[in-house]
Design a protein around this motif. Structure first.
Motif, mmCIF file in Angstrom:
data_model
loop_
_atom_site.group_PDB
_atom_site.id
_atom_site.type_symbol
_atom_site.label_atom_id
_atom_site.label_comp_id
_atom_site.label_asym_id
_atom_site.label_seq_id
_atom_site.Cartn_x
_atom_site.Cartn_y
_atom_site.Cartn_z
ATOM 1 N N SER A 84 0.833 -1.215 0.000
ATOM 2 C CA SER A 84 0.000 0.000 0.000
ATOM 3 C C SER A 84 0.863 1.258 0.000
ATOM 4 O O SER A 84 0.718 2.143 0.854
ATOM 5 N N ARG A 85 1.765 1.340 -0.979
ATOM 6 C CA ARG A 85 2.627 2.511 -1.059
ATOM 7 C C ARG A 85 2.945 2.822 -2.524
ATOM 8 O O ARG A 85 2.803 1.969 -3.404
ATOM 9 N N ILE A 86 3.380 4.052 -2.765
ATOM 10 C CA ILE A 86 3.803 4.477 -4.097
ATOM 11 C C ILE A 86 5.293 4.205 -4.229
ATOM 12 O O ILE A 86 6.093 4.642 -3.399
ATOM 13 N N ASP A 87 5.690 3.479 -5.275
ATOM 14 C CA ASP A 87 7.094 3.112 -5.473
ATOM 15 C C ASP A 87 7.852 4.101 -6.351
ATOM 16 O O ASP A 87 9.074 4.233 -6.237
ATOM 17 N N HIS A 88 7.145 4.778 -7.265
ATOM 18 C CA HIS A 88 7.833 5.700 -8.180
ATOM 19 C C HIS A 88 6.831 6.694 -8.743
ATOM 20 O O HIS A 88 5.656 6.379 -8.924
ATOM 21 N N LEU A 89 7.313 7.916 -9.028
ATOM 22 C CA LEU A 89 6.466 8.969 -9.576
ATOM 23 C C LEU A 89 7.109 9.584 -10.816
ATOM 24 O O LEU A 89 8.326 9.774 -10.854
ATOM 25 N N ASP A 90 6.288 9.886 -11.812
ATOM 26 C CA ASP A 90 6.727 10.629 -12.997
ATOM 27 C C ASP A 90 6.029 11.981 -12.988
ATOM 28 O O ASP A 90 4.787 12.047 -13.019
ATOM 29 N N PHE A 91 6.813 13.055 -12.939
ATOM 30 C CA PHE A 91 6.258 14.406 -12.976
ATOM 31 C C PHE A 91 6.527 15.035 -14.342
ATOM 32 O O PHE A 91 7.626 14.899 -14.887
ATOM 33 N N TYR A 92 5.525 15.744 -14.872
ATOM 34 C CA TYR A 92 5.690 16.463 -16.132
ATOM 35 C C TYR A 92 5.765 17.954 -15.828
ATOM 36 O O TYR A 92 4.821 18.536 -15.276
ATOM 37 N N GLU A 93 6.902 18.581 -16.172
ATOM 38 C CA GLU A 93 7.083 20.004 -15.884
ATOM 39 C C GLU A 93 6.309 20.854 -16.887
ATOM 40 O O GLU A 93 6.385 20.635 -18.095
ATOM 41 N N ILE A 94 5.572 21.821 -16.385
ATOM 42 C CA ILE A 94 4.784 22.696 -17.249
ATOM 43 C C ILE A 94 5.422 24.080 -17.313
ATOM 44 O O ILE A 94 6.181 24.472 -16.426
ATOM 45 N N GLU A 95 5.089 24.802 -18.374
ATOM 46 C CA GLU A 95 5.620 26.148 -18.569
ATOM 47 C C GLU A 95 4.487 27.162 -18.476
ATOM 48 O O GLU A 95 3.448 27.006 -19.127
ATOM 49 N N LYS A 96 4.689 28.189 -17.682
ATOM 50 C CA LYS A 96 3.687 29.242 -17.570
ATOM 51 C C LYS A 96 3.515 29.926 -18.921
ATOM 52 O O LYS A 96 4.486 30.211 -19.617
ATOM 53 N N GLY A 97 2.267 30.171 -19.286
ATOM 54 C CA GLY A 97 1.994 30.835 -20.553
ATOM 55 C C GLY A 97 1.942 29.894 -21.735
ATOM 56 O O GLY A 97 1.679 30.321 -22.858
ATOM 57 N N LYS A 98 2.187 28.597 -21.497
ATOM 58 C CA LYS A 98 2.144 27.611 -22.574
ATOM 59 C C LYS A 98 1.043 26.596 -22.282
ATOM 60 O O LYS A 98 0.933 26.086 -21.164
ATOM 61 N N LYS A 99 0.226 26.299 -23.295
ATOM 62 C CA LYS A 99 -0.884 25.371 -23.101
ATOM 63 C C LYS A 99 -0.384 23.953 -22.830
ATOM 64 O O LYS A 99 0.676 23.550 -23.302
ATOM 65 N N LEU A 100 -1.170 23.228 -22.061
ATOM 66 C CA LEU A 100 -0.842 21.841 -21.746
ATOM 67 C C LEU A 100 -2.056 20.965 -22.028
ATOM 68 O O LEU A 100 -3.187 21.448 -22.108
ATOM 69 N N LYS A 101 -1.795 19.677 -22.175
ATOM 70 C CA LYS A 101 -2.865 18.697 -22.339
ATOM 71 C C LYS A 101 -2.823 17.731 -21.162
ATOM 72 O O LYS A 101 -1.760 17.213 -20.816
ATOM 73 N N THR A 102 -3.974 17.508 -20.559
ATOM 74 C CA THR A 102 -4.053 16.566 -19.455
ATOM 75 C C THR A 102 -5.489 16.082 -19.318
ATOM 76 O O THR A 102 -6.375 16.519 -20.058
ATOM 77 N N HIS A 103 -5.731 15.167 -18.383
ATOM 78 C CA HIS A 103 -7.068 14.611 -18.191
ATOM 79 C C HIS A 103 -7.719 15.186 -16.935
ATOM 80 O O HIS A 103 -7.054 15.359 -15.908
ATOM 81 N N VAL A 104 -9.002 15.459 -17.047
ATOM 82 C CA VAL A 104 -9.778 16.036 -15.949
ATOM 83 C C VAL A 104 -10.951 15.101 -15.638
ATOM 84 O O VAL A 104 -11.613 14.614 -16.563
ATOM 85 N N PRO A 105 -11.217 14.828 -14.355
ATOM 86 C CA PRO A 105 -12.320 13.925 -14.014
ATOM 87 C C PRO A 105 -13.689 14.503 -14.352
ATOM 88 O O PRO A 105 -13.908 15.711 -14.261
ATOM 89 N N VAL A 106 -14.605 13.616 -14.749
ATOM 90 C CA VAL A 106 -15.994 13.987 -15.017
ATOM 91 C C VAL A 106 -16.820 13.606 -13.793
ATOM 92 O O VAL A 106 -16.790 12.447 -13.352
ATOM 93 N N VAL A 107 -17.542 14.576 -13.241
ATOM 94 C CA VAL A 107 -18.350 14.350 -12.043
ATOM 95 C C VAL A 107 -19.825 14.532 -12.393
ATOM 96 O O VAL A 107 -20.215 15.564 -12.949
ATOM 97 N N LEU A 108 -20.637 13.535 -12.066
ATOM 98 C CA LEU A 108 -22.070 13.596 -12.349
ATOM 99 C C LEU A 108 -22.795 14.291 -11.202
ATOM 100 O O LEU A 108 -22.552 13.997 -10.034
ATOM 101 N N THR A 109 -23.684 15.224 -11.549
ATOM 102 C CA THR A 109 -24.468 15.934 -10.539
ATOM 103 C C THR A 109 -25.954 15.848 -10.890
ATOM 104 O O THR A 109 -26.322 15.492 -12.009
#
Length: 202
Positions: A84-109
């Motif tokens: 029950s632990r995290i063994d490794h992490l990958d971080f993606y560095e972002i640049e201010k003022g530059k667009k990025l692509k990522t995933h956002v959760p969909v929440v039903l209301t």
């Protein structure tokens, strides 16, 4: 937009042996890639576990090196389910003022009238890919179920526009649908309604 900070340290040891030793010392091996050259770091496991009950791609994190810092997203991780632990992490560095692509959760209301009538709610996707500036990154995208009847569905194209955010998924992609109850079909439902009307006319 959610924003968190983590204290990190640079590392210059690699391989299974050093990685195992780091984990025994309460550190998570990690790597930063993206805007600049790759950097290998360690993250304090206790701090990470305390701040991240769940891991999401849409949380902007400031990694603090002490004299330097950078903003990143979590792009991948390796988990030891047995321990029950995290063994490794990958971080993606972002640049201010530059667009990025990522995933956002969909929440039903809201509440679907179709479900109240016995329909079966099926969520087809739980997240969507978006493109935007870091400052415009939403924590989640809400989809309201009010008015969703049996046999009807909501598609990506039905999502209300979000300022500064482009949804990359196809507009025709189904997010959620209310299926007919088991053992019934749209045709049988219509026939039942016709029988009721005919009975009333008699």
């Amino acid at each position: 937009m959610e924003h968190k900070t983590l204290s990190v340290e640079l590392r210059n040891e690699f391989g299974k042996g050093p990685a195992g030793r780091m984990r025994s010392e309460g550190k998570i091996p990690a790597v930063i890639y993206g805007a600049h050259d790759n950097r290998n770091i360690t993250v304090n496991e206790r701090e990470f576990t305390k701040k991240f009950k769940t891991i999401s791609e849409n949380t902007i994190i400031t990694l603090d090196f002490g004299k330097d810092s950078c903003e990143v997203l979590i792009k991948d991780f390796q988990e030891d389910i047995v321990r029950s632990r995290i063994d490794h992490l990958d971080f993606y560095e972002i640049e201010k003022g530059k667009k990025l692509k990522t995933h956002v959760p969909v929440v039903l209301t809201g509440n679907s009238p179709g479900v109240k009538e016995g329909g079966i709610l099926v969520q087809k996707i739980s997240e969507v890919e978006v493109e935007c500036l870091p400052k415009d990154l939403p924590e989640q995208i809400e989809v309201n179920l009010d008015g969703l009847d049996v046999g009807h569905s909501i598609h990506v194209g039905d999502i209300a526009g979000i300022s500064g955010v482009t949804i990359m998924a196809s507009e025709n992609q189904t997010i959620v649908v209310v299926n007919h109850p088991k053992g019934t079909t749209a045709a049988s439902t219509e026939e039942d309604e016709e029988e009721v009307v005919a009975g009333e006319e008699e």
